[in-house]
Motif scaffolding. Structure first.
Motif, PDB file in Angstrom:
ATOM      1  N   LYS A   1       2.310   6.761  -6.574  1.00  0.00           N
ATOM      2  CA  LYS A   1       1.780   5.300  -6.236  1.00  0.00           C
ATOM      3  C   LYS A   1       1.152   5.274  -7.224  1.00  0.00           C
ATOM      4  O   LYS A   1       0.814   5.436  -8.645  1.00  0.00           O
ATOM      5  CB  LYS A   1       0.258   5.087  -5.247  1.00  0.00           C
ATOM      6  N   ALA A   2       1.533   3.701  -7.949  1.00  0.00           N
ATOM      7  CA  ALA A   2       1.169   3.150  -8.951  1.00  0.00           C
ATOM      8  C   ALA A   2      -0.098   3.588  -9.003  1.00  0.00           C
ATOM      9  O   ALA A   2      -1.071   2.008  -8.042  1.00  0.00           O
ATOM     10  CB  ALA A   2       1.886   1.907  -9.408  1.00  0.00           C
ATOM     11  N   ASP A   3      -1.010   3.138  -9.965  1.00  0.00           N
ATOM     12  CA  ASP A   3      -2.640   3.052 -10.306  1.00  0.00           C
ATOM     13  C   ASP A   3      -2.945   2.019 -11.518  1.00  0.00           C
ATOM     14  O   ASP A   3      -4.288   1.830 -11.057  1.00  0.00           O
ATOM     15  CB  ASP A   3      -3.150   4.429 -10.679  1.00  0.00           C
ATOM     16  N   GLU A   4      -2.263   1.721 -11.723  1.00  0.00           N
ATOM     17  CA  GLU A   4      -2.403   0.972 -13.310  1.00  0.00           C
ATOM     18  C   GLU A   4      -1.413   0.426 -13.911  1.00  0.00           C
ATOM     19  O   GLU A   4      -0.118   0.941 -14.199  1.00  0.00           O
ATOM     20  CB  GLU A   4      -3.490   2.040 -14.366  1.00  0.00           C
ATOM     21  N   HIS A   5      -1.008  -1.093 -14.070  1.00  0.00           N
ATOM     22  CA  HIS A   5      -0.558  -1.599 -14.820  1.00  0.00           C
ATOM     23  C   HIS A   5      -0.902  -2.617 -15.893  1.00  0.00           C
ATOM     24  O   HIS A   5      -1.559  -3.086 -15.781  1.00  0.00           O
ATOM     25  CB  HIS A   5       0.017  -2.802 -13.355  1.00  0.00           C
ATOM     26  N   TRP A   6       0.664  -2.175 -17.122  1.00  0.00           N
ATOM     27  CA  TRP A   6       0.502  -3.354 -17.893  1.00  0.00           C
ATOM     28  C   TRP A   6       2.007  -3.795 -18.229  1.00  0.00           C
ATOM     29  O   TRP A   6       2.788  -3.956 -17.333  1.00  0.00           O
ATOM     30  CB  TRP A   6       0.524  -2.243 -18.976  1.00  0.00           C
ATOM     31  N   ASP A   7       2.064  -5.416 -18.769  1.00  0.00           N
ATOM     32  CA  ASP A   7       3.075  -6.195 -19.156  1.00  0.00           C
ATOM     33  C   ASP A   7       2.833  -7.139 -20.136  1.00  0.00           C
ATOM     34  O   ASP A   7       1.339  -6.797 -20.811  1.00  0.00           O
ATOM     35  CB  ASP A   7       3.181  -7.179 -18.709  1.00  0.00           C
ATOM     36  N   PRO A   8       2.982  -7.594 -20.854  1.00  0.00           N
ATOM     37  CA  PRO A   8       2.679  -9.073 -22.121  1.00  0.00           C
ATOM     38  C   PRO A   8       2.356 -10.120 -21.849  1.00  0.00           C
ATOM     39  O   PRO A   8       2.390 -10.539 -22.508  1.00  0.00           O
ATOM     40  CB  PRO A   8       4.782  -8.529 -22.433  1.00  0.00           C
ATOM     41  N   ALA A   9       1.681 -10.329 -20.956  1.00  0.00           N
ATOM     42  CA  ALA A   9       1.475 -11.201 -19.974  1.00  0.00           C
ATOM     43  C   ALA A   9       0.444 -11.936 -20.754  1.00  0.00           C
ATOM     44  O   ALA A   9      -0.867 -11.463 -21.003  1.00  0.00           O
ATOM     45  CB  ALA A   9       1.486 -11.923 -18.861  1.00  0.00           C
TER      46      ALA A   9
ATOM     47  N   GLY B   1       0.679  -0.587   0.538  1.00  0.00           N
ATOM     48  CA  GLY B   1       0.097  -0.061  -0.084  1.00  0.00           C
ATOM     49  C   GLY B   1       0.829   1.341  -0.234  1.00  0.00           C
ATOM     50  O   GLY B   1       0.163   2.700  -0.531  1.00  0.00           O
ATOM     51  N   GLU B   2       2.153   1.640  -0.032  1.00  0.00           N
ATOM     52  CA  GLU B   2       3.130   2.159   0.403  1.00  0.00           C
ATOM     53  C   GLU B   2       3.370   2.510  -0.617  1.00  0.00           C
ATOM     54  O   GLU B   2       3.511   3.636  -1.574  1.00  0.00           O
ATOM     55  CB  GLU B   2       4.274   2.038   1.120  1.00  0.00           C
ATOM     56  N   TRP B   3       3.052   1.386  -2.174  1.00  0.00           N
ATOM     57  CA  TRP B   3       3.467   2.072  -3.543  1.00  0.00           C
ATOM     58  C   TRP B   3       2.609   1.832  -4.296  1.00  0.00           C
ATOM     59  O   TRP B   3       2.233   2.252  -5.341  1.00  0.00           O
ATOM     60  CB  TRP B   3       4.873   1.690  -3.765  1.00  0.00           C
ATOM     61  N   LEU B   4       1.237   1.130  -3.925  1.00  0.00           N
ATOM     62  CA  LEU B   4       0.214   0.413  -5.083  1.00  0.00           C
ATOM     63  C   LEU B   4      -1.241   1.561  -4.487  1.00  0.00           C
ATOM     64  O   LEU B   4      -1.476   1.735  -3.405  1.00  0.00           O
ATOM     65  CB  LEU B   4       0.033  -0.583  -5.196  1.00  0.00           C
TER      66      LEU B   4
ATOM     67  N   VAL C   1      -4.220 -12.292 -16.098  1.00  0.00           N
ATOM     68  CA  VAL C   1      -3.851 -13.309 -14.969  1.00  0.00           C
ATOM     69  C   VAL C   1      -3.858 -12.449 -13.740  1.00  0.00           C
ATOM     70  O   VAL C   1      -4.088 -13.404 -12.712  1.00  0.00           O
ATOM     71  CB  VAL C   1      -3.397 -15.045 -15.439  1.00  0.00           C
ATOM     72  N   ALA C   2      -4.064 -11.625 -13.871  1.00  0.00           N
ATOM     73  CA  ALA C   2      -4.748 -10.788 -12.740  1.00  0.00           C
ATOM     74  C   ALA C   2      -5.944  -9.365 -12.473  1.00  0.00           C
ATOM     75  O   ALA C   2      -5.622  -9.375 -13.400  1.00  0.00           O
ATOM     76  CB  ALA C   2      -2.804 -10.381 -12.433  1.00  0.00           C
ATOM     77  N   ALA C   3      -5.717  -9.892 -11.157  1.00  0.00           N
ATOM     78  CA  ALA C   3      -7.356  -9.233 -10.990  1.00  0.00           C
ATOM     79  C   ALA C   3      -7.167  -7.641  -9.628  1.00  0.00           C
ATOM     80  O   ALA C   3      -6.052  -7.690  -9.405  1.00  0.00           O
ATOM     81  CB  ALA C   3      -8.126  -9.705 -10.097  1.00  0.00           C
ATOM     82  N   SER C   4      -7.530  -6.240 -10.760  1.00  0.00           N
ATOM     83  CA  SER C   4      -7.228  -5.133 -10.298  1.00  0.00           C
ATOM     84  C   SER C   4      -7.518  -5.149  -8.495  1.00  0.00           C
ATOM     85  O   SER C   4      -8.698  -6.526  -7.965  1.00  0.00           O
ATOM     86  CB  SER C   4      -8.251  -4.345 -11.040  1.00  0.00           C
ATOM     87  N   GLY C   5      -6.956  -4.481  -8.301  1.00  0.00           N
ATOM     88  CA  GLY C   5      -6.907  -4.068  -6.364  1.00  0.00           C
ATOM     89  C   GLY C   5      -6.509  -4.479  -5.420  1.00  0.00           C
ATOM     90  O   GLY C   5      -5.192  -5.456  -6.173  1.00  0.00           O
ATOM     91  N   LEU C   6      -5.544  -3.401  -5.101  1.00  0.00           N
ATOM     92  CA  LEU C   6      -4.724  -3.545  -3.977  1.00  0.00           C
ATOM     93  C   LEU C   6      -4.611  -4.587  -2.913  1.00  0.00           C
ATOM     94  O   LEU C   6      -3.915  -5.660  -2.541  1.00  0.00           O
ATOM     95  CB  LEU C   6      -4.240  -2.699  -3.349  1.00  0.00           C
ATOM     96  N   GLU C   7      -5.801  -5.358  -2.298  1.00  0.00           N
ATOM     97  CA  GLU C   7      -6.465  -6.212  -1.975  1.00  0.00           C
ATOM     98  C   GLU C   7      -5.886  -7.812  -2.301  1.00  0.00           C
ATOM     99  O   GLU C   7      -5.094  -8.658  -1.675  1.00  0.00           O
ATOM    100  CB  GLU C   7      -7.978  -6.073  -0.653  1.00  0.00           C
ATOM    101  N   GLY C   8      -6.082  -8.172  -3.067  1.00  0.00           N
ATOM    102  CA  GLY C   8      -6.133  -8.952  -4.179  1.00  0.00           C
ATOM    103  C   GLY C   8      -4.237  -9.109  -4.127  1.00  0.00           C
ATOM    104  O   GLY C   8      -4.280  -9.929  -4.213  1.00  0.00           O
ATOM    105  N   VAL C   9      -3.682  -8.096  -4.208  1.00  0.00           N
ATOM    106  CA  VAL C   9      -2.691  -8.241  -4.741  1.00  0.00           C
ATOM    107  C   VAL C   9      -1.662  -8.886  -3.539  1.00  0.00           C
ATOM    108  O   VAL C   9      -1.288 -10.178  -3.355  1.00  0.00           O
ATOM    109  CB  VAL C   9      -1.990  -7.209  -5.267  1.00  0.00           C
TER     110      VAL C   9
END
Length: 335
Positions: free
Chosen positions: A162-170, A72-75, A85-93
């Motif tokens: 803080k990171a609010d949105e994320h992309w990668d090539p998965a 939570g310090e950075w997201l 394959v990943a759901a949104s939301g800090l708690e889920g991460v």
């Protein structure tokens, strides 16, 4: 010479795509991480510097050192994911890495290094966005003991540092290939080999649980291919260090007066799926239990610390079955 190899590879694909997929070797130069990766996370622009520093914390404290309790310090709470394959939301991460994957924090947390399997190659920042390019080590399909390197990227959009949105090539996992030979169609020699392979894999998975429960780092790592992985922890030395860190963390808690009973891993309802002559997928349910006896409700009763479902990929290398990927929290598509 590289041009000639490229033309030859193209010709082979035109003739036999199946054959070349099993034989092709990388034509590219290897991906080499930056010798001082943490120096890349700075900027003379104050906003870009703040975003780069937050990205450094994500790469170091979260992805390398597994300090997910601090996420939570950075997201942001929303933390919008574009990884399929990943759901949104800090708690889920946090829940996934802490409760499901059981990632143990590294203490102390080392700096990023060019020796990291996912070593940082470059960092780019513009506006609210930061992109990190990293090395990815991939096994060859026909010989998982050998590997090549390619490039992965992570891009984040930052809001107030803080990171609010994320992309990668998965991408979503592909379906497992069909069984190459049905049991009914096997001859006596093939059936004997299948039985021998099954026994060898069962022995491997037993050795895995025993080495883990005995906190034996070298024996634990030897259950994997040289570039095998448990989640993001890849390579035998990193896997051995994971067990050393686990044992050290428990010893530190004992020194603080915390009673920690003996650990046992249980593997149940196994289904062994052969995906090829030298590859297999091991489906199972698992439990981690501390304690060896005592009535339910008593102080010495066994305590279930974790439970879930797993799907492991194994490969046969030089006649020996080894774990290529240990996955104790598969997605529905991976089951």
């Amino acid at each position: 010479m590289k041009f000639v190899n490229t033309i030859l590879a193209a010709a082979l694909v035109a003739v036999s795509p199946t054959a070349v997929s099993a034989q092709m070797r990388a034509l590219s130069d290897p991906v080499v991480p930056h010798p001082d990766p943490e120096s890349l996370f700075s900027s003379s622009d104050p906003v870009l510097h703040r975003n780069k520093q937050a990205a450094l914390h994500i790469q170091r404290e979260l992805l390398k050192c597994n300090e997910w309790a601090r996420a939570g310090e950075w997201l942001t709470d929303a933390y919008i994911q574009h990884n399929p394959v990943a759901a949104s939301g800090l708690e889920g991460v946090i829940y996934y890495f802490v409760e499901i994957a059981k990632r143990e924090p590294l203490n102390p947390c080392p700096a990023l290094s060019a020796e990291d399997p996912n070593g940082v190659v470059a960092v780019m920042a513009e506006g609210d966005y930061v992109t990190i390019l990293t090395r990815r080590i991939m096994p060859y399909a026909d010989n998982p003991a050998e590997s090549y390197t390619t490039t992965w990227f992570d891009t984040w959009r930052f809001v107030d540092g803080k990171a609010d949105e994320h992309w990668d090539p998965a991408t979503l996992p592909t379906a497992a290939p069909p069984q190459p030979t049905g049991v009914a169609a096997m001859n006596a020699e093939q059936l004997a080999q299948r039985m021998a392979d099954r026994e060898a894999i069962e022995a491997r998975m037993w050795a895995y649980d025993r080495s883990l429960d005995n906190y034996d780092p070298e024996a634990y790592a030897a259950n994997f291919t040289p570039n095998g992985a448990f989640g993001r922890t890849q390579g035998r030395e990193a896997l051995a260090q994971m067990i050393r860190d686990l044992a050290a963390g428990q010893e530190e808690r004992r020194q603080q007066g915390v009673a920690i009973a003996k650990m046992h891993h249980f593997t149940m309802n196994q289904w062994l799926e052969f995906t090829g002559p030298n590859s297999a997928r091991y489906h199972y349910y698992h439990q981690t239990v501390f304690g060896t006896g005592g009535a339910v409700g008593s102080a010495t009763a066994p305590v279930v610390a974790a439970a879930g479902q797993g799907v492991d990929d194994l490969v046969k290398v030089d006649g020996e079955w080894l774990i290529q990927m240990r996955n104790v929290a598969p997605t529905r598509e991976q089951e």
